[in-house]
Motif scaffolding. Structure first.
Motif, PDB file in Angstrom:
ATOM      1  N   GLN A 113       0.747  -1.261  -0.074  1.00  0.00           N
ATOM      2  CA  GLN A 113       0.050   0.110  -0.117  1.00  0.00           C
ATOM      3  C   GLN A 113       0.895   1.092  -0.196  1.00  0.00           C
ATOM      4  O   GLN A 113       0.421   2.162  -0.688  1.00  0.00           O
ATOM      5  CB  GLN A 113      -1.021  -0.067   1.322  1.00  0.00           C
ATOM      6  N   TYR A 114       1.904   1.271   0.535  1.00  0.00           N
ATOM      7  CA  TYR A 114       2.706   2.400   0.848  1.00  0.00           C
ATOM      8  C   TYR A 114       3.326   2.610  -0.599  1.00  0.00           C
ATOM      9  O   TYR A 114       3.471   3.821  -0.930  1.00  0.00           O
ATOM     10  CB  TYR A 114       3.911   2.136   1.736  1.00  0.00           C
ATOM     11  N   LEU A 115       3.921   1.739  -1.436  1.00  0.00           N
ATOM     12  CA  LEU A 115       4.355   1.905  -2.758  1.00  0.00           C
ATOM     13  C   LEU A 115       3.255   2.284  -3.649  1.00  0.00           C
ATOM     14  O   LEU A 115       3.546   3.264  -4.586  1.00  0.00           O
ATOM     15  CB  LEU A 115       4.747   0.371  -3.083  1.00  0.00           C
ATOM     16  N   ALA A 116       2.078   1.689  -3.551  1.00  0.00           N
ATOM     17  CA  ALA A 116       0.877   2.408  -4.449  1.00  0.00           C
ATOM     18  C   ALA A 116       0.577   3.574  -4.137  1.00  0.00           C
ATOM     19  O   ALA A 116       0.669   4.281  -4.965  1.00  0.00           O
ATOM     20  CB  ALA A 116      -0.269   1.399  -4.181  1.00  0.00           C
ATOM     21  N   ASP A 117       0.667   3.966  -2.714  1.00  0.00           N
ATOM     22  CA  ASP A 117       0.402   5.449  -2.300  1.00  0.00           C
ATOM     23  C   ASP A 117       1.441   6.529  -2.934  1.00  0.00           C
ATOM     24  O   ASP A 117       1.382   7.394  -3.257  1.00  0.00           O
ATOM     25  CB  ASP A 117       0.337   5.808  -0.891  1.00  0.00           C
ATOM     26  N   SER A 118       2.721   5.959  -3.121  1.00  0.00           N
ATOM     27  CA  SER A 118       3.802   6.774  -3.363  1.00  0.00           C
ATOM     28  C   SER A 118       3.594   7.016  -4.983  1.00  0.00           C
ATOM     29  O   SER A 118       4.074   7.929  -5.469  1.00  0.00           O
ATOM     30  CB  SER A 118       5.174   6.079  -3.169  1.00  0.00           C
ATOM     31  N   LEU A 119       3.141   5.884  -5.721  1.00  0.00           N
ATOM     32  CA  LEU A 119       2.869   6.137  -7.160  1.00  0.00           C
ATOM     33  C   LEU A 119       1.736   7.128  -7.271  1.00  0.00           C
ATOM     34  O   LEU A 119       1.827   7.914  -8.267  1.00  0.00           O
ATOM     35  CB  LEU A 119       2.318   4.807  -7.876  1.00  0.00           C
ATOM     36  N   ALA A 120       0.679   7.134  -6.529  1.00  0.00           N
ATOM     37  CA  ALA A 120      -0.530   8.123  -6.438  1.00  0.00           C
ATOM     38  C   ALA A 120       0.112   9.624  -6.506  1.00  0.00           C
ATOM     39  O   ALA A 120      -0.173  10.369  -7.098  1.00  0.00           O
ATOM     40  CB  ALA A 120      -1.418   7.855  -5.596  1.00  0.00           C
ATOM     41  N   GLU A 121       1.004   9.728  -5.412  1.00  0.00           N
ATOM     42  CA  GLU A 121       1.631  11.017  -5.278  1.00  0.00           C
ATOM     43  C   GLU A 121       2.613  11.238  -6.702  1.00  0.00           C
ATOM     44  O   GLU A 121       2.111  12.546  -6.947  1.00  0.00           O
ATOM     45  CB  GLU A 121       2.746  10.829  -4.113  1.00  0.00           C
ATOM     46  N   LEU A 122       3.293  10.442  -7.057  1.00  0.00           N
ATOM     47  CA  LEU A 122       4.271  10.879  -8.260  1.00  0.00           C
ATOM     48  C   LEU A 122       3.185  11.039  -9.530  1.00  0.00           C
ATOM     49  O   LEU A 122       3.240  12.221 -10.276  1.00  0.00           O
ATOM     50  CB  LEU A 122       4.954   9.608  -8.762  1.00  0.00           C
ATOM     51  N   CYS A 123       1.946  10.195  -9.660  1.00  0.00           N
ATOM     52  CA  CYS A 123       1.258  10.361 -10.879  1.00  0.00           C
ATOM     53  C   CYS A 123       0.251  11.712 -10.569  1.00  0.00           C
ATOM     54  O   CYS A 123      -0.317  12.325 -11.646  1.00  0.00           O
ATOM     55  CB  CYS A 123       0.263   9.253 -10.938  1.00  0.00           C
ATOM     56  N   SER A 124      -0.078  12.105  -9.571  1.00  0.00           N
ATOM     57  CA  SER A 124      -0.815  13.118  -9.086  1.00  0.00           C
ATOM     58  C   SER A 124      -0.200  14.494  -9.371  1.00  0.00           C
ATOM     59  O   SER A 124      -0.799  15.564  -9.813  1.00  0.00           O
ATOM     60  CB  SER A 124      -1.572  13.067  -8.042  1.00  0.00           C
ATOM     61  N   ARG A 125       1.048  14.522  -8.887  1.00  0.00           N
ATOM     62  CA  ARG A 125       1.800  15.723  -9.027  1.00  0.00           C
ATOM     63  C   ARG A 125       2.792  15.977 -10.394  1.00  0.00           C
ATOM     64  O   ARG A 125       2.937  17.481 -10.478  1.00  0.00           O
ATOM     65  CB  ARG A 125       2.942  15.775  -7.631  1.00  0.00           C
ATOM     66  N   TYR A 126       2.647  15.069 -11.076  1.00  0.00           N
ATOM     67  CA  TYR A 126       3.595  15.191 -12.160  1.00  0.00           C
ATOM     68  C   TYR A 126       3.053  14.900 -13.366  1.00  0.00           C
ATOM     69  O   TYR A 126       2.463  13.772 -13.413  1.00  0.00           O
ATOM     70  CB  TYR A 126       5.193  14.409 -12.052  1.00  0.00           C
ATOM     71  N   ALA A 127       3.437  15.215 -14.499  1.00  0.00           N
ATOM     72  CA  ALA A 127       2.886  14.918 -15.857  1.00  0.00           C
ATOM     73  C   ALA A 127       3.601  13.557 -16.542  1.00  0.00           C
ATOM     74  O   ALA A 127       4.014  13.664 -17.781  1.00  0.00           O
ATOM     75  CB  ALA A 127       2.641  15.866 -16.852  1.00  0.00           C
ATOM     76  N   VAL A 128       3.828  12.490 -15.637  1.00  0.00           N
ATOM     77  CA  VAL A 128       4.687  11.468 -16.154  1.00  0.00           C
ATOM     78  C   VAL A 128       3.885  10.527 -17.209  1.00  0.00           C
ATOM     79  O   VAL A 128       2.484  10.574 -17.070  1.00  0.00           O
ATOM     80  CB  VAL A 128       5.167  10.517 -14.976  1.00  0.00           C
ATOM     81  N   ASP A 129       4.388  10.133 -17.982  1.00  0.00           N
ATOM     82  CA  ASP A 129       3.680   9.541 -19.323  1.00  0.00           C
ATOM     83  C   ASP A 129       3.420   8.039 -18.979  1.00  0.00           C
ATOM     84  O   ASP A 129       2.737   7.103 -19.386  1.00  0.00           O
ATOM     85  CB  ASP A 129       4.391   9.586 -20.670  1.00  0.00           C
ATOM     86  N   GLY A 130       4.424   7.335 -17.970  1.00  0.00           N
ATOM     87  CA  GLY A 130       4.184   6.099 -17.451  1.00  0.00           C
ATOM     88  C   GLY A 130       4.981   5.858 -15.982  1.00  0.00           C
ATOM     89  O   GLY A 130       5.725   6.475 -15.734  1.00  0.00           O
ATOM     90  N   ILE A 131       4.675   4.530 -15.469  1.00  0.00           N
ATOM     91  CA  ILE A 131       5.618   4.119 -14.420  1.00  0.00           C
ATOM     92  C   ILE A 131       6.202   3.165 -15.011  1.00  0.00           C
ATOM     93  O   ILE A 131       5.604   1.984 -15.601  1.00  0.00           O
ATOM     94  CB  ILE A 131       4.552   3.912 -12.994  1.00  0.00           C
ATOM     95  N   HIS A 132       7.313   2.753 -14.820  1.00  0.00           N
ATOM     96  CA  HIS A 132       8.214   1.424 -15.265  1.00  0.00           C
ATOM     97  C   HIS A 132       8.938   0.785 -14.056  1.00  0.00           C
ATOM     98  O   HIS A 132       9.813   1.360 -13.485  1.00  0.00           O
ATOM     99  CB  HIS A 132       9.239   2.019 -16.216  1.00  0.00           C
ATOM    100  N   PHE A 133       8.505  -0.278 -13.764  1.00  0.00           N
ATOM    101  CA  PHE A 133       9.232  -1.466 -12.930  1.00  0.00           C
ATOM    102  C   PHE A 133      10.289  -1.979 -13.451  1.00  0.00           C
ATOM    103  O   PHE A 133      10.052  -2.553 -14.708  1.00  0.00           O
ATOM    104  CB  PHE A 133       8.223  -2.159 -12.344  1.00  0.00           C
ATOM    105  N   ASP A 134      11.412  -2.346 -13.055  1.00  0.00           N
ATOM    106  CA  ASP A 134      12.396  -3.306 -13.899  1.00  0.00           C
ATOM    107  C   ASP A 134      12.260  -4.814 -13.213  1.00  0.00           C
ATOM    108  O   ASP A 134      11.258  -4.879 -12.311  1.00  0.00           O
ATOM    109  CB  ASP A 134      13.995  -2.676 -13.767  1.00  0.00           C
ATOM    110  N   ASP A 135      13.308  -5.415 -12.979  1.00  0.00           N
ATOM    111  CA  ASP A 135      13.349  -6.434 -12.826  1.00  0.00           C
ATOM    112  C   ASP A 135      13.919  -7.032 -11.149  1.00  0.00           C
ATOM    113  O   ASP A 135      13.871  -8.101 -11.010  1.00  0.00           O
ATOM    114  CB  ASP A 135      13.969  -7.773 -13.647  1.00  0.00           C
ATOM    115  N   TYR A 136      13.790  -5.930 -10.699  1.00  0.00           N
ATOM    116  CA  TYR A 136      14.235  -6.079  -9.016  1.00  0.00           C
ATOM    117  C   TYR A 136      13.090  -6.573  -8.210  1.00  0.00           C
ATOM    118  O   TYR A 136      12.293  -5.521  -7.519  1.00  0.00           O
ATOM    119  CB  TYR A 136      14.947  -4.765  -8.584  1.00  0.00           C
ATOM    120  N   PHE A 137      12.663  -7.645  -8.211  1.00  0.00           N
ATOM    121  CA  PHE A 137      11.423  -8.086  -7.392  1.00  0.00           C
ATOM    122  C   PHE A 137      12.150  -8.904  -6.219  1.00  0.00           C
ATOM    123  O   PHE A 137      12.889  -8.266  -5.417  1.00  0.00           O
ATOM    124  CB  PHE A 137      10.560  -8.914  -7.999  1.00  0.00           C
TER     125      PHE A 137
END
Length: 406
Positions: free
Chosen positions: A189-213
């Protein structure tokens, strides 16, 4: 006569007004306006063909963060080169070590900005990156390592606002570093909330995860969490479900803001599933996990090892392209620009191989286009434009790519 008619009309009108609620029912009550919230939107459409370049934290190590003007100059030079190549998308490393290249309520400023994690550089690097990228017609996606906090001693210390300090119970260790716990619903949930922060504050065209699972297959990594979960799944399936839950939640979060969500997993479906517990084949086959997949095919077309060619680009691409794919999920491939001059570790990896041809990446991109891929990404920027070991080869590769992409 006129007065009497008027009186009759007035009485009739009054009766009609009184009867309206009976004839048509009471007027609807007025509901208060709802509180504004992100609407579910369709993510930005994929370009006709994805032509992307990764800018990693390794490039940021060579970038001048001393002032907004200095950073803008370095960023503009990189983006000029990327645009001239014919690319249409940039994967910019924004969260490499549980830190950020922008002011955040969830993560401290990256040590890459000033040398000290948590120290404000005095400007917003992401705002500058977006302005410069969009001015050149480039889409910019925020590249994020979801779990990694520290690896190989980098960074050398955590800021007081790092989740490693504020939520030590969320952290799990390996011999190499520190990672957020994939088993924790709070972490997800913390990670998802941090994405909401990023997507709501900036006009990013996408979010990109790499292979660090999952950073390890060692059962000791999360043995306590697994026992406490009471799950009837095997450890391996339980770990996969933890990653699946993160992907679903992050995809849903990005889509609330109309932002594309993609991932670049390892190069083989088996390596993803069994090595890092990322069920990439499932993400490709089912909607709701990501908008695109970009497996990292960092081997050449003629790769072989001990006579085994199963990890050659051609054969691996065929495996991925044959997998079931949900409508709306694109399949692209990452190419290893860092292999230029160095080779891919195969039986034939030295001088005279495809990696010293000056056109390996262009040929790979053309082959994948013909095979039905939706595009490619190049790892990474400096391998093409700041290659001190093989500058001539890198320049030739860039020129060949430019012809292919233009």
């Amino acid at each position: 006569m006129r007065y009497g008619a008027a009186a009759a009309i007035f009485v009739a009108a009054a009766v009609l007004v009184l009867l309206l609620p009976v004839l048509w029912g009471p007027a609807p009550s007025v509901e208060p306006a709802p509180t504004a919230s992100p609407a579910a939107e369709t993510p930005a459409a994929e370009p006709q063909e994805c032509r992307a370049v990764w800018i990693s934290y390794l490039e940021w190590q060579q970038t001048d963060f001393s002032s907004a003007e200095a950073f803008r100059a370095d960023a503009a030079a990189m983006l000029d080169n990327i645009a001239a190549l014919g690319a249409n998308r940039v994967f910019a490393h924004l969260r490499p070590f549980g830190d950020a290249l922008y002011p955040s309520d969830y993560f401290p400023f990256s040590h890459l900005c000033t040398g000290t994690q948590g120290e404000d550089p005095g400007f917003d690097p992401l705002a500058i990156l977006l302005e410069e990228a969009h001015a050149r017609g480039l889409e910019l996606e925020g590249w994020i390592n979801p779990y990694r906090l520290q690896a190989g001693g980098t960074p050398d210390r955590f800021a007081a606002t790092s989740p490693a300090v504020t939520h030590p119970d969320w952290v799990r260790q390996t011999g190499d570093g520190s990672y957020l716990n994939p088993a924790s619903a709070q972490v997800r949930q913390y990670l998802a909330d941090s994405l909401a922060e990023l997507c709501s504050r900036y006009a990013v065209d996408g979010i990109h995860f790499d292979d660090y699972f999952y950073p390890t297959t060692d059962p000791a990594f999360d043995a306590g969490d697994y026992a406490a979960s009471g799950s009837t799944l095997s450890l391996e399936d339980w770990r996969r479900e933890n990653v699946n839950a993160l992907m679903r939640l992050c995809c849903e979060t990005c889509h609330r803001y109309g932002v594309r969500f993609g991932v670049a997993p390892q190069g083989t479906p088996e390596g993803c599933r069994d090595g890092q517990y990322s069920d990439a084949a499932r993400w490709l086959a089912e909607g709701g996990y990501c908008d695109y997949l970009m497996p990292q095919l960092y081997w050449g077309r003629s790769y072989s090892r001990g006579g085994d060619t199963s990890q050659s680009l051609d054969e691996l691409a065929a495996v991925w392209l044959a997998l079931p794919r949900a409508e709306g999920v694109s399949l692209c491939f990452g190419l290893g620009a860092y292999r230029i001059g160095e080779g891919d570790g195969g039986d034939r990896s030295g001088p005279g191989t495809e990696w010293s041809s000056g056109s390996a990446l262009a040929e790979q991109a053309e082959f994948l286009r013909g095979a039905g891929a939706d595009g490619v990404g190049l790892y990474r920027y400096a391998s093409l434009f700041d290659n001190t070991l093989y500058p001539t080869l890198a320049a030739q590769e860039a020129a060949a790519l430019q012809k292919t992409w233009k």
